[in-house]
Design a protein around this motif. Structure first.
Motif, PDB file in Angstrom:
ATOM      1  N   ALA A 194       0.278  15.671  -3.042  1.00  0.00           N
ATOM      2  CA  ALA A 194      -0.044  16.468  -1.861  1.00  0.00           C
ATOM      3  C   ALA A 194      -1.502  16.900  -1.937  1.00  0.00           C
ATOM      4  CB  ALA A 194       0.885  17.667  -1.763  1.00  0.00           C
ATOM      5  N   PRO A 195      -2.440  15.972  -1.695  1.00  0.00           N
ATOM      6  CA  PRO A 195      -3.847  16.333  -1.805  1.00  0.00           C
ATOM      7  C   PRO A 195      -4.295  17.349  -0.752  1.00  0.00           C
ATOM      8  CG  PRO A 195      -3.612  14.080  -0.993  1.00  0.00           C
ATOM      9  CD  PRO A 195      -2.258  14.565  -1.362  1.00  0.00           C
ATOM     10  N   GLY A 196      -3.525  17.502   0.303  1.00  0.00           N
ATOM     11  CA  GLY A 196      -3.880  18.461   1.346  1.00  0.00           C
ATOM     12  C   GLY A 196      -3.421  19.875   1.052  1.00  0.00           C
ATOM     13  N   CYS A 197      -2.720  20.087  -0.047  1.00  0.00           N
ATOM     14  CA  CYS A 197      -2.233  21.425  -0.402  1.00  0.00           C
ATOM     15  C   CYS A 197      -3.146  22.033  -1.459  1.00  0.00           C
ATOM     16  CB  CYS A 197      -0.812  21.355  -0.975  1.00  0.00           C
ATOM     17  SG  CYS A 197       0.438  20.922   0.232  1.00  0.00           S
ATOM     18  N   ALA A 198      -3.543  23.277  -1.226  1.00  0.00           N
ATOM     19  CA  ALA A 198      -4.361  23.987  -2.212  1.00  0.00           C
ATOM     20  C   ALA A 198      -3.477  24.678  -3.251  1.00  0.00           C
ATOM     21  CB  ALA A 198      -5.245  25.007  -1.507  1.00  0.00           C
ATOM     22  N   LEU A 216       1.170  12.006   0.224  1.00  0.00           N
ATOM     23  CA  LEU A 216       1.076  10.609  -0.184  1.00  0.00           C
ATOM     24  C   LEU A 216       2.316  10.192  -0.969  1.00  0.00           C
ATOM     25  CD1 LEU A 216      -0.902   8.112  -0.578  1.00  0.00           C
ATOM     26  CD2 LEU A 216      -1.500   9.184  -2.731  1.00  0.00           C
ATOM     27  N   ILE A 217       2.853   8.967  -0.640  1.00  0.00           N
ATOM     28  CA  ILE A 217       3.964   8.368  -1.387  1.00  0.00           C
ATOM     29  C   ILE A 217       3.519   6.973  -1.798  1.00  0.00           C
ATOM     30  CG2 ILE A 217       6.325   7.515  -1.302  1.00  0.00           C
ATOM     31  CD1 ILE A 217       6.954   9.562   0.803  1.00  0.00           C
ATOM     32  N   SER A 218       3.701   6.652  -3.072  1.00  0.00           N
ATOM     33  CA  SER A 218       3.321   5.332  -3.551  1.00  0.00           C
ATOM     34  C   SER A 218       4.374   4.824  -4.523  1.00  0.00           C
ATOM     35  CB  SER A 218       1.961   5.407  -4.255  1.00  0.00           C
ATOM     36  OG  SER A 218       1.599   4.141  -4.730  1.00  0.00           O
ATOM     37  N   PRO A 276       0.830  -1.201   0.000  1.00  0.00           N
ATOM     38  CA  PRO A 276       0.000   0.000   0.000  1.00  0.00           C
ATOM     39  C   PRO A 276       0.869   1.256   0.000  1.00  0.00           C
ATOM     40  CG  PRO A 276       0.147  -0.906   2.208  1.00  0.00           C
ATOM     41  CD  PRO A 276       0.863  -1.870   1.282  1.00  0.00           C
ATOM     42  N   ALA A 277       0.253   2.353  -0.322  1.00  0.00           N
ATOM     43  CA  ALA A 277       0.943   3.625  -0.293  1.00  0.00           C
ATOM     44  C   ALA A 277       1.023   4.106   1.151  1.00  0.00           C
ATOM     45  CB  ALA A 277       0.185   4.646  -1.131  1.00  0.00           C
ATOM     46  N   LYS A 278       2.078   4.889   1.477  1.00  0.00           N
ATOM     47  CA  LYS A 278       2.187   5.495   2.791  1.00  0.00           C
ATOM     48  C   LYS A 278       1.660   6.908   2.690  1.00  0.00           C
ATOM     49  CE  LYS A 278       5.843   3.143   5.220  1.00  0.00           C
ATOM     50  NZ  LYS A 278       7.109   3.268   5.907  1.00  0.00           N
ATOM     51  N   ALA A 279       0.944   7.323   3.703  1.00  0.00           N
ATOM     52  CA  ALA A 279       0.361   8.649   3.635  1.00  0.00           C
ATOM     53  C   ALA A 279       0.288   9.284   5.010  1.00  0.00           C
ATOM     54  CB  ALA A 279      -1.040   8.578   3.044  1.00  0.00           C
ATOM     55  N   SER A 280       0.338  10.592   5.045  1.00  0.00           N
ATOM     56  CA  SER A 280      -0.018  11.343   6.228  1.00  0.00           C
ATOM     57  C   SER A 280      -1.365  11.966   5.910  1.00  0.00           C
ATOM     58  CB  SER A 280       1.051  12.402   6.518  1.00  0.00           C
ATOM     59  OG  SER A 280       1.009  13.418   5.534  1.00  0.00           O
ATOM     60  N   SER A 281      -1.818  12.925   6.714  1.00  0.00           N
ATOM     61  CA  SER A 281      -3.131  13.513   6.463  1.00  0.00           C
ATOM     62  C   SER A 281      -3.158  14.327   5.175  1.00  0.00           C
ATOM     63  CB  SER A 281      -3.538  14.390   7.648  1.00  0.00           C
ATOM     64  OG  SER A 281      -2.566  15.421   7.824  1.00  0.00           O
ATOM     65  N   ALA A 282      -2.012  14.873   4.748  1.00  0.00           N
ATOM     66  CA  ALA A 282      -2.016  15.746   3.575  1.00  0.00           C
ATOM     67  C   ALA A 282      -1.054  15.311   2.473  1.00  0.00           C
ATOM     68  CB  ALA A 282      -1.672  17.168   4.008  1.00  0.00           C
ATOM     69  N   THR A 291      13.222  10.009   5.277  1.00  0.00           N
ATOM     70  CA  THR A 291      12.119  10.945   5.452  1.00  0.00           C
ATOM     71  C   THR A 291      11.989  11.809   4.214  1.00  0.00           C
ATOM     72  OG1 THR A 291      12.486  10.993   7.831  1.00  0.00           O
ATOM     73  CG2 THR A 291      11.225  12.809   6.885  1.00  0.00           C
ATOM     74  N   VAL A 292      10.769  11.898   3.688  1.00  0.00           N
ATOM     75  CA  VAL A 292      10.471  12.759   2.553  1.00  0.00           C
ATOM     76  C   VAL A 292       9.709  13.959   3.110  1.00  0.00           C
ATOM     77  CG1 VAL A 292       9.287  12.958   0.344  1.00  0.00           C
ATOM     78  CG2 VAL A 292      10.353  10.793   0.994  1.00  0.00           C
ATOM     79  N   SER A 293      10.264  15.164   2.904  1.00  0.00           N
ATOM     80  CA  SER A 293       9.661  16.392   3.429  1.00  0.00           C
ATOM     81  C   SER A 293       8.821  17.063   2.351  1.00  0.00           C
ATOM     82  CB  SER A 293      10.747  17.350   3.901  1.00  0.00           C
ATOM     83  OG  SER A 293      11.496  16.764   4.926  1.00  0.00           O
ATOM     84  N   PHE A 294       7.613  17.449   2.715  1.00  0.00           N
ATOM     85  CA  PHE A 294       6.706  18.160   1.826  1.00  0.00           C
ATOM     86  C   PHE A 294       6.518  19.581   2.341  1.00  0.00           C
ATOM     87  CE2 PHE A 294       5.625  13.756   1.085  1.00  0.00           C
ATOM     88  CZ  PHE A 294       5.282  13.697  -0.254  1.00  0.00           C
ATOM     89  N   ASN A 295       6.495  20.551   1.421  1.00  0.00           N
ATOM     90  CA  ASN A 295       6.247  21.951   1.770  1.00  0.00           C
ATOM     91  C   ASN A 295       5.254  22.532   0.779  1.00  0.00           C
ATOM     92  OD1 ASN A 295       8.122  22.256   3.951  1.00  0.00           O
ATOM     93  ND2 ASN A 295       9.762  22.181   2.440  1.00  0.00           N
TER      94      ASN A 295
END
Length: 187
Positions: free
Chosen positions: A65-69, A49-51, A41-47, A105-109
């Motif tokens: 980054a579905p949590g980013c507008a 996603l890594i697959s 499965p893909a790993k995800a946080s609340s906002a 660790t993959v950092s998203f901004n």
């Protein structure tokens, strides 16, 4: 007569159990239960996603980054920084020198200030996607004789089960022969 029925019923039950046991437990070569069909499965946080969640060195991952507008960036020490457009995803190739078995660790901004991170596990050998240039056609060579996968590593339980089946079969044959010999002497 009852003893023969009981012995044959016991023998059939033991054979059915022996044949059903391998299907009930699926274990990989390293002793860990085999994964279910469908892959990892893909790993995800609340906002973020890594697959896939586990990738080999040189493998490709999909980042979103579905949590980013707004536009987001994803960075890690094992691939180049990737820009992710709003509502879409981007791919990155993991460096070949990524350490096997390590968790990075993959950092998203997000441009709007939302930040987060997701772990990515490195394992296995390098992955490759077949292309027209890398595909090699091999002429047919006919049937390859030999064992054809009929042997594999036999563990103690397999050997014990096979030995028990042989002992039950030999005991059953000896019992039947003895009963027939005894019945022949009476008449």
């Amino acid at each position: 007569m009852r003893a023969i029925r009981a012995a044959s019923t016991t023998l059939l039950g033991a054979a059915a159990l022996a044949l059903a046991a391998p299907a009930a437990v699926s274990v990989a070569a390293d002793g860990v239960p085999a994964p279910k069909a469908g892959g990892r499965p893909a790993k995800a946080s609340s906002a973020f996603l890594i697959s896939p969640a586990v990738v080999a060195p040189g493998g490709r991952i999909t980042l979103s980054a579905p949590g980013c507008a707004s536009t987001a960036t994803a960075s890690s020490g094992i691939f180049d920084t990737v820009t992710i457009a709003p509502g879409s995803s981007a791919t990155a190739t993991v460096d070949l020198d990524a350490k096997r078995g390590a968790v990075y660790t993959v950092s998203f901004n997000c441009t709007g200030g939302v930040q987060g991170s997701v772990d990515l596990t490195i394992t296995g050998g390098a992955t490759a996607t077949a292309t027209a240039l890398s595909t090699v056609l091999v002429p047919p060579r006919g049937v390859q004789g030999g064992l054809g996968g009929s042997t594999s590593s036999a563990d103690a339980w397999t050997m014990a089960g096979g030995g028990a089946m042989v002992l039950v079969a030999v005991g059953g044959v000896a019992y039947v022969i003895r009963r027939k010999a005894a019945a022949g002497r009476r008449h």
